[in-house]
Structures are given as structure tokens and as C-alpha cells.
Design a protein around this motif. Sequence first.
Motif, PDB file in Angstrom:
ATOM      1  N   UNK A  39      43.268  26.073  -2.773  1.00  0.00           N
ATOM      2  CA  UNK A  39      42.939  25.412  -1.521  1.00  0.00           C
ATOM      3  C   UNK A  39      42.749  23.934  -1.794  1.00  0.00           C
ATOM      4  N   UNK A  40      43.324  23.096  -0.948  1.00  0.00           N
ATOM      5  CA  UNK A  40      43.306  21.659  -1.169  1.00  0.00           C
ATOM      6  C   UNK A  40      42.708  20.950   0.035  1.00  0.00           C
ATOM      7  N   UNK A  41      42.047  19.833  -0.240  1.00  0.00           N
ATOM      8  CA  UNK A  41      41.628  18.943   0.835  1.00  0.00           C
ATOM      9  C   UNK A  41      42.844  18.154   1.302  1.00  0.00           C
ATOM     10  N   UNK A  42      42.827  17.645   2.527  1.00  0.00           N
ATOM     11  CA  UNK A  42      43.938  16.801   2.982  1.00  0.00           C
ATOM     12  C   UNK A  42      44.130  15.616   2.044  1.00  0.00           C
ATOM     13  N   UNK A  43      45.382  15.219   1.892  1.00  0.00           N
ATOM     14  CA  UNK A  43      45.687  14.106   0.996  1.00  0.00           C
ATOM     15  C   UNK A  43      45.039  12.816   1.498  1.00  0.00           C
ATOM     16  N   UNK A  44      44.652  11.977   0.540  1.00  0.00           N
ATOM     17  CA  UNK A  44      44.012  10.708   0.878  1.00  0.00           C
ATOM     18  C   UNK A  44      45.006   9.551   0.927  1.00  0.00           C
ATOM     19  N   UNK A  56      54.242  21.035  -2.910  1.00  0.00           N
ATOM     20  CA  UNK A  56      53.955  19.788  -2.199  1.00  0.00           C
ATOM     21  C   UNK A  56      52.471  19.458  -2.283  1.00  0.00           C
ATOM     22  N   UNK A  57      51.614  20.458  -2.105  1.00  0.00           N
ATOM     23  CA  UNK A  57      50.173  20.220  -2.175  1.00  0.00           C
ATOM     24  C   UNK A  57      49.751  19.755  -3.560  1.00  0.00           C
ATOM     25  N   UNK A  58      50.295  20.395  -4.597  1.00  0.00           N
ATOM     26  CA  UNK A  58      49.933  20.020  -5.966  1.00  0.00           C
ATOM     27  C   UNK A  58      50.434  18.620  -6.307  1.00  0.00           C
ATOM     28  N   UNK A  59      51.649  18.293  -5.875  1.00  0.00           N
ATOM     29  CA  UNK A  59      52.209  16.971  -6.169  1.00  0.00           C
ATOM     30  C   UNK A  59      51.421  15.882  -5.449  1.00  0.00           C
ATOM     31  N   UNK A  60      51.061  16.112  -4.192  1.00  0.00           N
ATOM     32  CA  UNK A  60      50.328  15.098  -3.436  1.00  0.00           C
ATOM     33  C   UNK A  60      48.918  14.909  -3.984  1.00  0.00           C
ATOM     34  N   UNK A  61      48.298  15.975  -4.482  1.00  0.00           N
ATOM     35  CA  UNK A  61      46.991  15.826  -5.116  1.00  0.00           C
ATOM     36  C   UNK A  61      47.120  14.960  -6.365  1.00  0.00           C
ATOM     37  N   UNK A 106      49.299  12.672  -6.862  1.00  0.00           N
ATOM     38  CA  UNK A 106      49.486  11.297  -6.406  1.00  0.00           C
ATOM     39  C   UNK A 106      48.149  10.684  -6.006  1.00  0.00           C
ATOM     40  N   UNK A 107      47.317  11.438  -5.308  1.00  0.00           N
ATOM     41  CA  UNK A 107      45.977  10.969  -4.964  1.00  0.00           C
ATOM     42  C   UNK A 107      45.197  10.572  -6.209  1.00  0.00           C
ATOM     43  N   UNK A 108      45.382  11.351  -7.270  1.00  0.00           N
ATOM     44  CA  UNK A 108      44.641  11.128  -8.516  1.00  0.00           C
ATOM     45  C   UNK A 108      45.272  10.051  -9.395  1.00  0.00           C
ATOM     46  N   UNK A 109      46.412   9.484  -8.945  1.00  0.00           N
ATOM     47  CA  UNK A 109      47.089   8.485  -9.748  1.00  0.00           C
ATOM     48  C   UNK A 109      47.857   9.055 -10.921  1.00  0.00           C
ATOM     49  N   UNK A 110      48.105  10.365 -10.893  1.00  0.00           N
ATOM     50  CA  UNK A 110      48.798  11.041 -11.990  1.00  0.00           C
ATOM     51  C   UNK A 110      50.280  11.161 -11.629  1.00  0.00           C
ATOM     52  N   UNK A 111      51.023  10.089 -11.844  1.00  0.00           N
ATOM     53  CA  UNK A 111      52.434  10.075 -11.451  1.00  0.00           C
ATOM     54  C   UNK A 111      53.276  11.013 -12.297  1.00  0.00           C
ATOM     55  N   UNK A 112      52.881  11.233 -13.538  1.00  0.00           N
ATOM     56  CA  UNK A 112      53.654  12.140 -14.400  1.00  0.00           C
ATOM     57  C   UNK A 112      53.642  13.556 -13.834  1.00  0.00           C
ATOM     58  N   UNK A 113      52.466  14.019 -13.411  1.00  0.00           N
ATOM     59  CA  UNK A 113      52.385  15.355 -12.817  1.00  0.00           C
ATOM     60  C   UNK A 113      53.097  15.388 -11.468  1.00  0.00           C
ATOM     61  N   UNK A 120      56.039  18.130 -10.901  1.00  0.00           N
ATOM     62  CA  UNK A 120      55.964  19.194  -9.897  1.00  0.00           C
ATOM     63  C   UNK A 120      57.101  19.076  -8.895  1.00  0.00           C
ATOM     64  N   UNK A 121      57.374  17.856  -8.442  1.00  0.00           N
ATOM     65  CA  UNK A 121      58.377  17.679  -7.401  1.00  0.00           C
ATOM     66  C   UNK A 121      59.813  17.797  -7.910  1.00  0.00           C
ATOM     67  N   UNK A 122      60.082  17.369  -9.127  1.00  0.00           N
ATOM     68  CA  UNK A 122      61.467  17.268  -9.604  1.00  0.00           C
ATOM     69  C   UNK A 122      62.260  18.564  -9.440  1.00  0.00           C
TER      70      UNK A 122
END
Length: 382
Positions: A25-30, A279-284, A286-293, A297-299
Motif C-alpha cells: 500500500x502506497x501513499x499518493x506520490x509527492x 508504477x507505484x513502486x517506480x513513483x515512490x 522517484x519521490x525518494x530521489x532514487x533514480x536507479x530504482x 522498475x520502469x524499464x
Amino acid sequence: MELVLPSADGLTNYRLVGEPVAQGTYAPTRSRVAYAAAHVVADPLGDNSPGAPAVVDWEHTLEFRRHLWSLGLSVAEAMDTAQRGMGLDWKATQELIRRSAAEAPDGRIAVGVGTDQLASGKHSLDVVAEAYEEQLAVAEDVGAQPILMASRALCGVASGPDDYRTVYDRLLAQSARPVILHWLGDMFDPALAGYWGSASVDSAADTVVELIKANLGKVDGIKVSLLDATKEVALRNRLPEGVRLYTGDDFNYPELIRGDENHHSDALLGIFAAIAPAAAAALKALDDGDLATYEKVFAPTVPLARQIFSAPTYYYKTGIAFLAWLNGHQPGFTMVGGLQTGRSLPHLADTFRLADQAGVLTNPELAVDRFRRLLNVSGIDA
């Protein structure tokens, strides 16, 4: 696990290799606004033959939306992904909007406002505007953000950019809240060729920018589905500050959402319904500044997206419903308007393979069992 997959060359054995993306479960993206355009689930006992009024399985349709909300995604309701103009009639659309809006968390639903209640044929600009107004009233009645969908009826009667301005200026003037505009390329709907009054994307973009600048405060953003990242970025760079570009590019979404040194795109995507956990994992990330993840995830989802949205692109809805069925979100692989026949068995087999490799088969055992059943009813002993 292994199963037989059909292809244009015959039958081949395929061993699943994907690691399902972790559920949670994820919070909405920031850092981004992210809408998943959701499909509808057909009632398997209803007459959902081509041309018949839609009979919707409301329980599973709404449960799928709860699934998207639990992942932190917002829902773009009653869009082309829900088969507007391809099986979902206006009566069923109104009920869909009202039911979905009644359950939506605050601020996490936007709904399509169009003109598809009009009979086919040519209508005056006034009639087109009145059809939009009828649907806008429904959106405002349920408190949802309106998405002014591209209109086949308007495209059919407009003689140039001024006619588009006449209709859109009228609608924006009376909208109670900022709207999302909608630019759907003709690869998604051939009846929308030349939208905004020009066959030239650059000239059409001029019209859009002028419309937005003349109606600042009334436009939250514009969803662009042209499958051309260069054209999208060019338009994005011209938008007034505070106006969002919602990417509808189901081919190039990772780079467009990530953005560049100047701007980024937010998201309003049909593919997000198919790859929601990823999508949820990738956007989280991105929120965390973890561009590698984010990239990791998205690739692997991009080849799947390109498969689902391959030409004829307007049949992408079949792939969305197919994956929802494989993942247990609906009891059968049926669609309103009989659209489950929109893709061939080899196409669906490739979709299965790419979904596995993207990690979006959330229950591989169930997915394998269901695909084997599809093969059996199609005449293949698997």
C-alpha cells in the motif's frame, strides 16, 4: 513454471522468468500527479455484444479502482480506456462516474467529459457545446475534476482553430474548477485526425497554447497522447507556469515523467492500469530521489506497453482487460462491446510473456492457469 505459447510460427514452450513486483500500500506520490485511466469490467451474464448497451460488473469494476487507490494512484474515470465510444454508452458512463466518485478519496478522481451521447452524424457547434455542458454538469455534480475529452463530433464539424476556440472558451468560462484538456492523437482514434483545426502538430500546439493563455486559472493541465516524446516536450516547454503536461504517451512515459533540467510531465496513462504495482513502486522511488530504482522498475514495462499499444492502437483496451483477468481482478476475459476479440491469440501470448518479464503478473500460478484455459477454449491443447 512452463506453458505453451502460440506465435505466428506455431507453438513454443515458455518458462516464466519474472519476479513479481512487490505488492503493498502506497501513499499518493509527492513529486508527480499520477492518474491511471481505468477500464470497466463487463458483466459476463449481460448482453455485451457489439452495439448493445453496456452491462457492467459493478463489483469488480469498483474493486479495481480501490486497488489503484491503494497503490497511491489517482483514477482517471470514464476515459477512452473505459471504452468511451467503443462499447460504453452514455447511460452506463453516468453511472460509472457516480459510483466511482462516491468511493474516491478526496481529490483523487478526474472524469471524462465528452460528447458521445450525440448520435453519429454532423452537428452544429452549439449542439456540440451543449453536449459537453450536459456531461460537465455530471462531473461537477459529483465533485470530480473534469477532463474535457477530445470530441469526434467537434472534430467532424469544426472548420478550423476558431471553431475549437469558440467551444472551449465557452466551456472554460462556465467550469466551476480548473479542467484538464485532452489531446488524443489519431493513432488512438482515427476520427480525431486534425484535432485543434490542423493536420500539423505544431500548428495545433499553437492553438492549444493560445487557448490556455487566454484561460489562465481555468486550465489545470493538458493530457497529451501523441506517442511522440519530442512533440510533447516541445509543448511542455511552452505551457504557462503552473499548467501541467499530463503525459498520455504509453511508449515513452519513464523519460517524460522523470523530466529534464527544465520541466517534467505528470501522468494520465492507460498503461498504469496494467502495470499499477510497478508504477507505484517506480513513483515512490522517484519521490525518494532514487533514480536507479525508478529506471530499474520502469524499464521492463516499456516493451509490454509498446506491445499493448501497438497498432491498431485503439485496441489497447483489450490488453488492459486481459491483464486484469490474468491477475485476478475480474472473473472472466469479457468486455463491453465484445472487444475481447480485438487482439489475436498470438498477440495476447506476447502480452503474457512481456508481462511476466516486467514483473506485473502478480500471481503467476493464477495467470498460467487462466491462460491455459484461454488456450483450451481457443482449440489448443495445452
